[in-house]
Design an enzyme around this catalytic site. Structure first.
Site, mmCIF file in Angstrom:
data_model
loop_
_atom_site.group_PDB
_atom_site.id
_atom_site.type_symbol
_atom_site.label_atom_id
_atom_site.label_comp_id
_atom_site.label_asym_id
_atom_site.label_seq_id
_atom_site.Cartn_x
_atom_site.Cartn_y
_atom_site.Cartn_z
ATOM 1 N N GLY A 148 0.821 -1.196 0.000
ATOM 2 C CA GLY A 148 0.000 0.000 0.000
ATOM 3 C C GLY A 148 0.857 1.248 0.000
ATOM 4 O O GLY A 148 2.066 1.208 0.262
ATOM 5 N N CYS A 149 0.226 2.382 -0.288
ATOM 6 C CA CYS A 149 0.970 3.643 -0.384
ATOM 7 C C CYS A 149 1.492 4.100 0.978
ATOM 8 O O CYS A 149 2.684 4.384 1.134
ATOM 9 C CB CYS A 149 0.099 4.718 -1.034
ATOM 10 S SG CYS A 149 -1.564 4.870 -0.343
ATOM 11 N N TYR A 150 0.607 4.153 1.973
ATOM 12 C CA TYR A 150 1.069 4.527 3.311
ATOM 13 C C TYR A 150 2.118 3.551 3.858
ATOM 14 O O TYR A 150 3.143 3.984 4.411
ATOM 15 C CB TYR A 150 -0.110 4.603 4.282
ATOM 16 C CG TYR A 150 -0.987 5.825 4.177
ATOM 17 C CD1 TYR A 150 -0.466 7.109 4.279
ATOM 18 C CD2 TYR A 150 -2.364 5.695 4.016
ATOM 19 C CE1 TYR A 150 -1.278 8.228 4.207
ATOM 20 C CE2 TYR A 150 -3.202 6.807 3.941
ATOM 21 C CZ TYR A 150 -2.645 8.075 4.043
ATOM 22 O OH TYR A 150 -3.465 9.183 3.976
ATOM 23 N N THR A 152 4.286 1.782 2.243
ATOM 24 C CA THR A 152 5.559 1.980 1.546
ATOM 25 C C THR A 152 6.339 3.124 2.171
ATOM 26 O O THR A 152 7.516 2.978 2.534
ATOM 27 C CB THR A 152 5.323 2.250 0.051
ATOM 28 O OG1 THR A 152 4.741 1.093 -0.550
ATOM 29 C CG2 THR A 152 6.621 2.582 -0.657
ATOM 30 N N ALA A 153 5.694 4.276 2.311
ATOM 31 C CA ALA A 153 6.381 5.439 2.878
ATOM 32 C C ALA A 153 6.798 5.189 4.323
ATOM 33 O O ALA A 153 7.902 5.563 4.744
ATOM 34 C CB ALA A 153 5.480 6.668 2.780
#
EC number: 1.2.1.38
Length: 345
Positions: A148-150, A152-153
């Site tokens: 997911g995007c969150y 990953t960061a």
């Protein structure tokens, strides 16, 4: 190689098409949208009218396997879990951008996603596609669960310090902010212009479906159970994620010490850029790119590390990392098709 895309009219799909169009080894094959089958892709996205001419198609696993070498699934949660088994069993590699194969526990998936989980046999086959951390597993995988995007960061921002055992595992706080494209293309009050413009709001407090994914990865990498306080916010911009991450340190160390740890950890990872001491990244500086930029600061008064991690949610947080994983799976240059300079301003 021909790349099929399932979920053809969403933001993840159009970003995949943008990136694949300039990839040296991939070309767009079948584009699947059951709801708009028969329509031209350019009816939805006129800006690609002379690039993608073929009509959208229905999901037909036999035809997909015959015409394509790899399938990217950019579908809502609860959809790809039904499609992937049919494709994997026909010998086609799958990279799933939804959350259906990210969590190993079927119970956790049901609790957080509110859908029936994927078959456990396929969950065991899935490799979590955090490209910088699991490249060896990705190389031999047939099914990738794209992060997911969150997550990953967040995980890229935390793993180096957790590997040192310098961080207090019980103190992790993540303050995360995302642009509106993270909510997808569907219409709702969440992304209604009058609701989001000149507004900032927190959402899904304690209930965001990315919480167990973040905790699963961090627990694996730390070798100890990790729980986090994770709060998401929607900000009035189109693209981008910024995670401000706070963790107490168990020893007295300096920003220089921590910076050296991160520099060493990511020295051969071209898509993670650790900023010089005193420099803090912003979302605009990774816009349209596959970079994750990280800034670091240790506050000597509180002995707390602040990590600022930024990505483009549609690229490194979705389509870009999916292509990075395809590159690794096929033994290509990890950066193939992804060497864009971020767009600025």
């Amino acid at each position: 190689m021909k790349a099929a895309i399932i979920g053809g009219t969403g933001y993840g799909s159009i970003e995949l098409i943008r990136l694949i169009n300039k990839h040296p080894y991939l070309e767009v094959g079948t584009v699947v949208s059951n709801s708009q089958a028969g329509n031209k892709f350019s009816d939805t996205y006129p800006h690609i009218s002379e690039i993608i001419e073929q009509p959208l198609e229905k999901f037909e696993p036999n035809q997909l396997a015959d015409k394509n070498d790899v399938v990217f699934l950019a579908t809502p949660s609860g959809v790809s879990s039904r499609m992937v088994p049919e494709l994997i069993d026909k010998g086609i590699k799958c990279i799933d951008l939804s959350g259906d194969f990210r969590l190993r526990s079927v119970e956790e998936y049901e609790t957080w996603y509110k859908h029936s989980p994927a078959d456990e046999g396929y969950l065991k086959k899935a490799v979590y596609g955090l490209s910088e951390i699991y490249p060896e597993k990705i190389k031999t995988a047939n099914l990738i669960a794209n992060p997911g995007c969150y997550p990953t960061a967040t995980t890229l921002g935390l793993i180096p310090i957790l590997k040192t055992n310098l961080g207090d595992y019980d103190s992790i706080i993540i303050d995360a902010k995302s642009g509106v494209s993270g909510a997808g293309r569907g219409l709702s009050l969440t992304n209604h212009y009058a609701e989001i413009n000149e507004n900032l709001k927190a959402y899904k407090l304690g209930a965001h479906q990315h919480i167990p994914e973040i905790e699963q990865v961090l627990t694996d990498e730390a070798g100890n159970p990790i729980t986090v306080s994770f709060t998401t916010h929607l900000v009035p911009m189109t693209r981008g994620i910024m995670c401000s991450i706070y963790i107490k340190l168990k020893e007295k160390v300096t920003t220089e010490d921590v910076h050296q740890i991160y520099d060493e950890f990511y020295k051969n990872k071209p898509f993670v850029r650790v900023r010089p001491i005193g420099k803090v990244p912003s979302t605009k500086e990774v816009w349209g790119s596959n970079y994750c930029d990280i800034g670091l600061h240790v506050d000597p008064r509180t002995n707390r590390l602040t990590v600022i991690s930024v990505i483009d949610n549609l690229v490194k947080g979705a389509a870009g990392q999916a292509i990075q994983n395809a590159n690794i799976m096929n033994g290509w240059d990890e950066q193939a098709g992804l060497q864009d300079i971020p767009m600025y301003p």
